[in-house]
Design a protein around this motif. Structure first.
Motif, PDB file in Angstrom:
ATOM      1  N   ALA A 152      22.272 -34.503 -17.443  1.00 47.35           N
ATOM      2  CA  ALA A 152      22.242 -35.306 -16.217  1.00 47.35           C
ATOM      3  C   ALA A 152      21.408 -36.572 -16.385  1.00 47.35           C
ATOM      4  N   LEU A 153      20.506 -36.597 -17.348  1.00 47.77           N
ATOM      5  CA  LEU A 153      19.667 -37.776 -17.596  1.00 47.77           C
ATOM      6  C   LEU A 153      20.367 -38.824 -18.453  1.00 47.77           C
TER       7      LEU A 153
ATOM      8  N   ASN B  20      14.443 -42.254 -14.725  1.00 41.76           N
ATOM      9  CA  ASN B  20      15.384 -41.397 -14.029  1.00 41.76           C
ATOM     10  C   ASN B  20      14.551 -40.279 -13.430  1.00 41.76           C
ATOM     11  N   GLY B  21      14.222 -40.394 -12.160  1.00 40.10           N
ATOM     12  CA  GLY B  21      13.298 -39.448 -11.538  1.00 40.10           C
ATOM     13  C   GLY B  21      11.924 -39.595 -12.176  1.00 40.10           C
ATOM     14  N   TYR B  22      11.390 -38.499 -12.673  1.00 41.79           N
ATOM     15  CA  TYR B  22      10.077 -38.521 -13.321  1.00 41.79           C
ATOM     16  C   TYR B  22      10.146 -38.719 -14.828  1.00 41.79           C
ATOM     17  N   VAL B  23      11.338 -38.971 -15.350  1.00 42.94           N
ATOM     18  CA  VAL B  23      11.516 -39.125 -16.803  1.00 42.94           C
ATOM     19  C   VAL B  23      11.689 -40.590 -17.141  1.00 42.94           C
TER      20      VAL B  23
ATOM     21  N   GLU C  82       9.607 -39.578 -21.903  1.00 47.53           N
ATOM     22  CA  GLU C  82       8.264 -39.267 -21.418  1.00 47.53           C
ATOM     23  C   GLU C  82       8.369 -38.825 -19.976  1.00 47.53           C
ATOM     24  N   SER C  83       7.569 -37.869 -19.564  1.00 48.47           N
ATOM     25  CA  SER C  83       7.607 -37.377 -18.196  1.00 48.47           C
ATOM     26  C   SER C  83       6.229 -37.531 -17.574  1.00 48.47           C
ATOM     27  N   TYR C  84       6.209 -38.088 -16.388  1.00 43.48           N
ATOM     28  CA  TYR C  84       4.967 -38.271 -15.642  1.00 43.48           C
ATOM     29  C   TYR C  84       5.143 -37.646 -14.272  1.00 43.48           C
TER      30      TYR C  84
END
Length: 67
Positions: free
Chosen positions: A36-37, A46-49, A64-66
């Protein structure tokens, strides 16, 4: 329980291989989330990514995810 051999390989490789840690349904769900990313470009969110950066054309994209 982690064995001494597993600790050794973790120190050597930096990861452990956990067989059957996830069910087939969990793997499918995780793969669907990653799919989905895609496609994701460097520098975009894309959202938190975050599509961090590439290591070269053939190396892929560092995500990277925050939170």
């Amino acid at each position: 329980m982690v064995s001494e051999r597993e600790k050794y390989f973790f120190d050597l490789r930096g990861y452990l291989l956990l067989k059957c840690a996830l069910s087939a349904d969990e793997v499918r769900e995780l793969n669907a989330g990653i799919d989905a990313l895609l496609p994701m470009q460097p520098g975009l969110w894309n959202g938190y990514v975050h599509g961090g950066h590439t290591y070269g054309d053939d190396e892929g994209l560092n995500w990277e995810s925050y939170t």
